[in-house]
Design a protein around this motif. Structure first.
Motif, short mmCIF file in Angstrom:
data_model
loop_
_atom_site.label_atom_id
_atom_site.label_comp_id
_atom_site.label_asym_id
_atom_site.label_seq_id
_atom_site.Cartn_x
_atom_site.Cartn_y
_atom_site.Cartn_z
N ALA A 103 39.42 52.32 36.92
CA ALA A 103 39.71 52.86 38.26
C ALA A 103 40.81 52.06 38.95
CB ALA A 103 38.45 52.85 39.11
N ASP A 104 40.86 50.76 38.71
CA ASP A 104 41.87 49.91 39.35
C ASP A 104 41.95 48.59 38.58
OD1 ASP A 104 39.72 48.27 40.23
OD2 ASP A 104 39.44 49.58 41.96
N LYS A 105 42.84 47.71 39.05
CA LYS A 105 43.06 46.48 38.28
C LYS A 105 41.87 45.54 38.33
CE LYS A 105 45.49 43.70 41.74
NZ LYS A 105 46.62 42.78 41.99
N ARG A 106 41.02 45.72 39.36
CA ARG A 106 39.82 44.90 39.42
C ARG A 106 38.83 45.28 38.32
NH1 ARG A 106 36.24 44.86 44.89
NH2 ARG A 106 35.74 46.91 44.10
N GLU A 107 38.71 46.59 38.09
CA GLU A 107 37.69 47.07 37.16
C GLU A 107 37.95 46.67 35.71
OE1 GLU A 107 34.60 48.29 37.82
OE2 GLU A 107 35.31 47.54 39.74
N VAL A 108 39.22 46.30 35.40
CA VAL A 108 39.51 45.81 34.04
C VAL A 108 38.61 44.62 33.72
CG1 VAL A 108 41.30 44.96 32.48
CG2 VAL A 108 41.93 46.44 34.38
N LEU A 109 38.34 43.81 34.77
CA LEU A 109 37.56 42.59 34.56
C LEU A 109 36.06 42.86 34.50
CD1 LEU A 109 39.55 40.37 37.05
CD2 LEU A 109 39.50 40.09 34.56
N PHE A 110 35.63 44.03 34.96
CA PHE A 110 34.19 44.31 35.04
C PHE A 110 33.77 45.42 34.10
CE2 PHE A 110 35.29 42.14 38.96
CZ PHE A 110 34.33 41.14 38.96
N TRP A 111 34.68 45.84 33.24
CA TRP A 111 34.34 46.85 32.26
C TRP A 111 33.19 46.33 31.40
CZ3 TRP A 111 33.79 47.43 27.06
CH2 TRP A 111 33.65 48.74 26.61
N GLY A 112 32.20 47.20 31.17
CA GLY A 112 31.09 46.80 30.32
C GLY A 112 29.88 46.34 31.10
N GLY B 64 48.72 35.23 38.27
CA GLY B 64 47.69 35.37 39.30
C GLY B 64 47.26 36.82 39.41
N TYR B 65 46.01 37.00 39.76
CA TYR B 65 45.42 38.34 39.88
C TYR B 65 46.12 39.16 40.96
CZ TYR B 65 42.07 41.89 41.36
OH TYR B 65 41.50 43.06 41.75
N GLU B 66 46.30 38.56 42.14
CA GLU B 66 46.88 39.30 43.27
C GLU B 66 48.28 39.80 42.95
OE1 GLU B 66 45.27 40.18 45.81
OE2 GLU B 66 43.55 38.83 45.84
N GLU B 67 49.03 38.99 42.23
CA GLU B 67 50.46 39.26 42.03
C GLU B 67 50.72 40.27 40.92
OE1 GLU B 67 49.10 36.24 42.51
OE2 GLU B 67 49.90 36.05 44.53
N THR B 68 49.71 40.62 40.15
CA THR B 68 49.91 41.50 38.99
C THR B 68 49.67 42.96 39.38
OG1 THR B 68 49.20 39.73 37.51
CG2 THR B 68 49.14 41.98 36.63
N THR B 69 50.55 43.86 38.90
CA THR B 69 50.38 45.29 39.19
C THR B 69 49.88 46.03 37.95
OG1 THR B 69 52.60 45.91 38.49
CG2 THR B 69 52.34 45.18 40.79
N VAL B 70 49.32 47.20 38.19
CA VAL B 70 48.87 48.05 37.09
C VAL B 70 50.05 48.42 36.19
CG1 VAL B 70 48.00 50.37 36.54
CG2 VAL B 70 46.81 48.95 38.25
N ALA B 71 51.21 48.67 36.79
CA ALA B 71 52.39 49.03 35.99
C ALA B 71 52.73 47.91 35.01
CB ALA B 71 53.57 49.31 36.92
N GLU B 72 52.63 46.67 35.48
CA GLU B 72 52.94 45.53 34.60
C GLU B 72 51.92 45.40 33.47
OE1 GLU B 72 55.13 42.58 37.83
OE2 GLU B 72 52.94 42.64 37.73
N ILE B 73 50.66 45.65 33.80
CA ILE B 73 49.61 45.57 32.76
C ILE B 73 49.88 46.63 31.69
CG2 ILE B 73 47.15 45.87 32.27
CD1 ILE B 73 46.65 44.94 35.23
N ALA B 74 50.16 47.85 32.13
CA ALA B 74 50.41 48.94 31.18
C ALA B 74 51.63 48.62 30.31
CB ALA B 74 50.61 50.25 31.94
N LEU C 67 44.32 40.26 31.28
CA LEU C 67 43.87 38.86 31.30
C LEU C 67 45.07 37.92 31.17
CD1 LEU C 67 40.63 38.81 29.14
CD2 LEU C 67 40.83 38.32 31.58
N ALA C 68 46.00 38.27 30.28
CA ALA C 68 47.18 37.42 30.08
C ALA C 68 48.00 37.35 31.37
CB ALA C 68 48.02 37.95 28.93
N LEU C 69 48.25 38.50 31.99
CA LEU C 69 49.08 38.53 33.20
C LEU C 69 48.37 37.86 34.38
CD1 LEU C 69 50.56 42.11 32.81
CD2 LEU C 69 51.89 39.99 32.93
N TYR C 70 47.08 38.11 34.53
CA TYR C 70 46.34 37.46 35.63
C TYR C 70 46.39 35.94 35.47
CZ TYR C 70 44.17 42.11 36.45
OH TYR C 70 43.95 43.42 36.70
N GLY C 71 46.30 35.49 34.23
CA GLY C 71 46.37 34.04 33.97
C GLY C 71 47.76 33.48 34.25
N GLU C 72 48.81 34.23 33.88
CA GLU C 72 50.18 33.74 34.04
C GLU C 72 50.65 33.79 35.49
OE1 GLU C 72 52.58 36.23 31.49
OE2 GLU C 72 51.29 35.80 29.75
#
Lengths: 188, 188
Positions: free
Chosen positions: B49-58, B24-34, B17-22
């Motif tokens: 499963a992917d960086k999209r699913e982080v937002l839809f967990w639950g 943008g969603y498109e520009e952020t990679t899974v490696a950066e999130i980890a 969430l922090a990286l997507y906000g800083e």
């Protein structure tokens, strides 16, 4: 071939629906659609941005006409009364394309990409109707609730109409669905 | 690093969430999130499963709990009464994640792909609630109308709740929205 013809758009739509049904949406190319219609790819792109848009042609016009119906509703109309007017306007459009509606509906159901596109169109329609309802004096919450109720009734009525063995009109099915929703909402 | 930690999932969600906000969603990679979470990519993929699913967990759990609320509603409950129970169940989940809800909502609004995903999830939820309502004895049309009314009220209430300066509860906002819809539907 390739020159302007008054029915080129409809020929391309019929060719696309036939090919999507025979081979699947993913497997069909724009070149094949144009060839089946006896036209060129260049002509195809004069009418449609891509092979997906063949299926969604007319949705802007539908939205405009539903919005216009809200704008033209009598001053005494309630929120769902205005939605009813918008659904009547949609019914006119739907009956014009009844022969395409079933095949189109099955193709869209077969593809996640197309279902997503359909949902985006419905959300856009709800937003446009909500704006029109706010312009008619509804507060933001009431406008959103009524507009989304409109797309709900449209969706449920469409599912019934598209395969209705009795070939009832969309107008009648949508009016019945709106009445049923009113009844559900009035039951404590 | 990389070994199982009880709060790894939540750390990954906060980092995303922090990286997507800083950036943008498109520009952020899974490696950066980890990396931001102090974890490895491998750990990321154990949870999502992917960086999209982080937002839809639950969302599956939310759907299950709303369906369970319909199943558990008293025999005397009306269709929209059962929808009200489902919305109360959603309220419990939403309050648990209130701090993430605003940033998440803005990130989803920023991306067409994410908005489409959100709409697919809402359609899936409506279909699941409609099945549960049919199992409670409603006919198909009534079940679909009531279920889609449920996602309508949830959507409208969520938009109010997520930025509510008064920090009213989702439960209260959703109950008010459902009551307002009932009132709109009762006005001829």
């Amino acid at each position: 071939m390739g020159r302007w013809q008054p029915d080129a758009r409809e020929r391309l739509q019929l060719a696309a629906l036939a090919l999507y049904g025979e081979r699947g949406y993913e497997e069909t190319t724009v070149a094949e659609i144009a060839e089946r219609a006896g036209l060129t790819k260049r002509t195809f792109f004069r009418y449609f941005a891509d092979k997906r848009e063949v299926l969604f042609w007319g949705s802007e016009l539908l939205e405009q006409q539903m919005v216009a119906a809200i704008e033209a509703a009598p001053a005494s109309a309630s929120a769902l009364g205005m939605i009813g007017e918008a659904l009547d306007a949609a019914a006119v459009r739907f009956e014009e394309v009844r022969e395409f509606a079933g095949p189109r509906h099955r193709i869209i159901a077969s593809s996640r990409e197309l279902r997503e596109r359909e949902l985006i169109k419905a959300a856009s329609l709800a937003a446009a109707m909500a704006r029109a309802l706010r312009a008619r004096g509804l507060d933001e919450t009431a406008a959103s609730l009524a507009a989304l109720t409109g797309t709900t009734v449209m969706h449920v009525a469409f599912e019934q109409w598209v395969d209705d063995p009795g070939r009832r009109s969309f107008e009648q099915i949508a009016r019945d669905a709106l009445a049923q929703l009113r009844e559900l909402a009035s039951t404590a």
